[in-house]
Design a protein around this motif. Structure first.
Motif, mmCIF file in Angstrom:
data_model
loop_
_atom_site.group_PDB
_atom_site.id
_atom_site.type_symbol
_atom_site.label_atom_id
_atom_site.label_comp_id
_atom_site.label_asym_id
_atom_site.label_seq_id
_atom_site.Cartn_x
_atom_site.Cartn_y
_atom_site.Cartn_z
ATOM 1 N N GLU A 114 0.832 -1.205 0.000
ATOM 2 C CA GLU A 114 0.000 0.000 0.000
ATOM 3 C C GLU A 114 0.871 1.261 0.000
ATOM 4 O OE1 GLU A 114 -3.315 0.055 -0.485
ATOM 5 O OE2 GLU A 114 -2.897 -2.083 -0.839
ATOM 6 N N ILE A 115 1.990 1.236 0.707
ATOM 7 C CA ILE A 115 2.915 2.369 0.681
ATOM 8 C C ILE A 115 3.443 2.584 -0.734
ATOM 9 C CG2 ILE A 115 5.183 3.186 1.452
ATOM 10 C CD1 ILE A 115 4.640 1.649 4.099
ATOM 11 N N LEU A 116 3.851 1.522 -1.386
ATOM 12 C CA LEU A 116 4.422 1.629 -2.726
ATOM 13 C C LEU A 116 3.376 2.099 -3.735
ATOM 14 C CD1 LEU A 116 6.611 -1.606 -2.716
ATOM 15 C CD2 LEU A 116 7.379 0.762 -2.389
ATOM 16 N N ARG A 117 2.160 1.594 -3.613
ATOM 17 C CA ARG A 117 1.082 2.060 -4.505
ATOM 18 C C ARG A 117 0.816 3.551 -4.292
ATOM 19 N NH1 ARG A 117 -1.444 -3.141 -3.037
ATOM 20 N NH2 ARG A 117 -1.393 -4.520 -4.883
ATOM 21 N N ALA A 118 0.823 3.972 -3.043
ATOM 22 C CA ALA A 118 0.591 5.394 -2.746
ATOM 23 C C ALA A 118 1.733 6.250 -3.283
ATOM 24 C CB ALA A 118 0.421 5.595 -1.242
ATOM 25 N N CYS A 119 2.966 5.759 -3.216
ATOM 26 C CA CYS A 119 4.086 6.490 -3.813
ATOM 27 C C CYS A 119 3.876 6.695 -5.307
ATOM 28 C CB CYS A 119 5.394 5.737 -3.580
ATOM 29 S SG CYS A 119 6.092 5.882 -1.927
ATOM 30 N N ARG A 164 9.230 -6.021 -5.010
ATOM 31 C CA ARG A 164 7.784 -5.781 -4.986
ATOM 32 C C ARG A 164 7.436 -4.470 -5.679
ATOM 33 N NH1 ARG A 164 3.731 -7.788 -6.204
ATOM 34 N NH2 ARG A 164 1.785 -7.278 -5.149
ATOM 35 N N TYR A 165 8.263 -3.453 -5.512
ATOM 36 C CA TYR A 165 8.034 -2.171 -6.183
ATOM 37 C C TYR A 165 8.052 -2.353 -7.700
ATOM 38 C CZ TYR A 165 8.759 2.792 -7.318
ATOM 39 O OH TYR A 165 8.655 4.064 -7.819
ATOM 40 N N ALA A 166 9.004 -3.131 -8.180
ATOM 41 C CA ALA A 166 9.066 -3.402 -9.619
ATOM 42 C C ALA A 166 7.815 -4.131 -10.091
ATOM 43 C CB ALA A 166 10.316 -4.216 -9.946
ATOM 44 N N GLU A 167 7.354 -5.095 -9.322
ATOM 45 C CA GLU A 167 6.165 -5.867 -9.694
ATOM 46 C C GLU A 167 4.907 -5.001 -9.719
ATOM 47 O OE1 GLU A 167 6.263 -8.929 -6.772
ATOM 48 O OE2 GLU A 167 7.903 -10.037 -7.750
ATOM 49 N N LEU A 168 4.892 -3.948 -8.910
ATOM 50 C CA LEU A 168 3.740 -3.039 -8.875
ATOM 51 C C LEU A 168 3.812 -1.958 -9.944
ATOM 52 C CD1 LEU A 168 3.415 -2.623 -5.002
ATOM 53 C CD2 LEU A 168 1.821 -3.825 -6.507
ATOM 54 N N GLY A 169 4.882 -1.957 -10.725
ATOM 55 C CA GLY A 169 4.995 -0.992 -11.817
ATOM 56 C C GLY A 169 6.018 0.098 -11.608
ATOM 57 N N GLY A 170 6.766 0.057 -10.522
ATOM 58 C CA GLY A 170 7.803 1.057 -10.296
ATOM 59 C C GLY A 170 8.946 0.897 -11.282
ATOM 60 N N THR A 171 9.402 2.001 -11.851
ATOM 61 C CA THR A 171 10.451 1.953 -12.872
ATOM 62 C C THR A 171 11.713 2.689 -12.470
ATOM 63 O OG1 THR A 171 9.568 3.937 -13.956
ATOM 64 C CG2 THR A 171 8.739 1.789 -14.721
ATOM 65 N N MET A 172 11.692 3.391 -11.336
ATOM 66 C CA MET A 172 12.875 4.138 -10.914
ATOM 67 C C MET A 172 12.892 4.266 -9.394
ATOM 68 S SD MET A 172 11.710 8.055 -11.852
ATOM 69 C CE MET A 172 10.812 7.561 -13.337
ATOM 70 N N MET A 173 14.100 4.358 -8.850
ATOM 71 C CA MET A 173 14.286 4.658 -7.435
ATOM 72 C C MET A 173 15.417 5.667 -7.323
ATOM 73 S SD MET A 173 13.669 0.935 -5.568
ATOM 74 C CE MET A 173 13.235 1.641 -3.963
ATOM 75 N N ALA A 174 15.523 6.310 -6.181
ATOM 76 C CA ALA A 174 16.589 7.273 -5.938
ATOM 77 C C ALA A 174 17.655 6.642 -5.048
ATOM 78 C CB ALA A 174 16.026 8.533 -5.277
ATOM 79 N N LEU A 195 18.847 -3.107 -7.929
ATOM 80 C CA LEU A 195 17.875 -2.599 -8.896
ATOM 81 C C LEU A 195 17.894 -3.439 -10.176
ATOM 82 C CD1 LEU A 195 18.436 1.241 -8.451
ATOM 83 C CD2 LEU A 195 16.374 -0.025 -7.857
ATOM 84 N N ARG A 196 19.070 -3.752 -10.658
ATOM 85 C CA ARG A 196 19.173 -4.582 -11.865
ATOM 86 C C ARG A 196 18.475 -5.930 -11.658
ATOM 87 N NH1 ARG A 196 24.719 -3.065 -11.406
ATOM 88 N NH2 ARG A 196 25.264 -1.344 -12.824
ATOM 89 N N GLN A 197 18.722 -6.544 -10.541
ATOM 90 C CA GLN A 197 18.147 -7.856 -10.270
ATOM 91 C C GLN A 197 16.627 -7.802 -10.191
ATOM 92 O OE1 GLN A 197 20.144 -9.271 -6.729
ATOM 93 N NE2 GLN A 197 22.147 -9.279 -7.724
#
Length: 275
Positions: A186-191, A221-231, A253-255
């Motif tokens: 839920e945190i990742l979706r909200a992000c 999990r972030y990648a699976e939810l559609g996240g494409t970048m991190m800082a 990130l690569r993995q």
């Protein structure tokens, strides 16, 4: 890659003694394209006396560094804002007036107290305290999501999403993040909805934990939810740690299949492709 360290402190923060110029020299030494100073801004009355923030001095220091190093490296002025829901109108005003390059959202408090205090954990189930903290993070990001419906971003990066595990490990000898992946989802979706980029904070690699904040489970999990970048942020409080652990973070990130790192300049986000 033109990597930036976008979470670091100097003697302008209450908990660091690092000379700002030494931070810049270290960033150049390790081959970074930029560093953004993110000094602490804490607004809770219990911490304000200790966590004095001097905006004029901070701004002057950044300008002096830019002149000293002749723009041979990008030197940014950012800020790490401690989320305090009762102070949000004042925090928004502070951010809007600050002329920052990047604004970090950090959750250091949960259940009305700082999560780093030993008494928060003593005599309590660490898994329960962990879930309470993660729910506080969720509350913060959802607040930002609601704000974003009617205005530009207040915060750009969510720092150390699972910050509580540092203290769970320290005071209880255990870590319970994987047990609460439902809240983390839920945190990742909200992000994603609030247009806030989660950070990989490498500071725990220098302590008694063997993983970053967050670690591989959350990044995947972030990648699976559609996240494409991190800082990326070292959360350095001394010059020697600028950029530390970034190779580890990039491999993670690569993995996970995340191909970009987010970099902020003047509140504008761009991406660097992971090579």
């Amino acid at each position: 890659m033109n990597l930036f360290d976008q979470h670091l402190h100097s003697k302008l923060s209450f908990d660091s003694r690092a000379e700002p110029a030494d931070n810049v020299r270290r960033a150049i030494e390790v081959g970074l394209a930029g560093l953004t100073f993110t000094e602490h801004y804490d607004s809770h009355p219990d911490e304000w006396e200790e966590c004095v923030y001097d905006h004029a001095r901070f701004t002057e220091t950044i300008e002096q560094l830019r002149q000293q190093f002749n723009r041979s490296i990008h030197i940014g002025k950012g800020v790490e804002v401690d989320y305090q829901p009762d102070n949000m109108p004042a925090l928004i005003d502070f951010v809007d007036r600050g002329n920052f390059e990047v604004v970090l959202l950090s959750v250091h408090w949960s259940q009305g107290a700082p999560i780093h205090r030993k008494n928060i954990w003593e005599g309590k189930d660490p898994s329960t305290v962990t879930r309470q903290y993660l729910n506080s993070v969720l509350q913060a990001v959802r607040h930002c999501q609601r704000l974003h419906r009617n205005r530009s971003r207040v915060f750009d990066i969510l720092s150390h999403l699972d910050f509580c595990k540092r203290y769970s490990n320290r005071f209880a000898g255990t870590v319970h993040i994987a047990e609460h992946i439902d809240v983390i989802d839920e945190i990742l979706r909200a992000c994603l909805a609030a247009d806030i980029v989660p950070e990989i904070n490498t500071s725990t690699l220098r302590g008694d934990l063997a993983e970053t904040m967050p670690g591989p489970i959350v990044v995947q999990r972030y990648a699976e939810l559609g996240g494409t970048m991190m800082a990326l942020g070292s959360d350095s409080h001394r010059a020697a740690d600028i950029g530390a652990g970034f190779d580890h973070a990039l491999n993670m990130l690569r993995q996970a299949g995340i191909t970009n790192v987010a970099v902020f300049e003047r509140r504008t986000r761009r991406t660097e492709t992971i090579s």
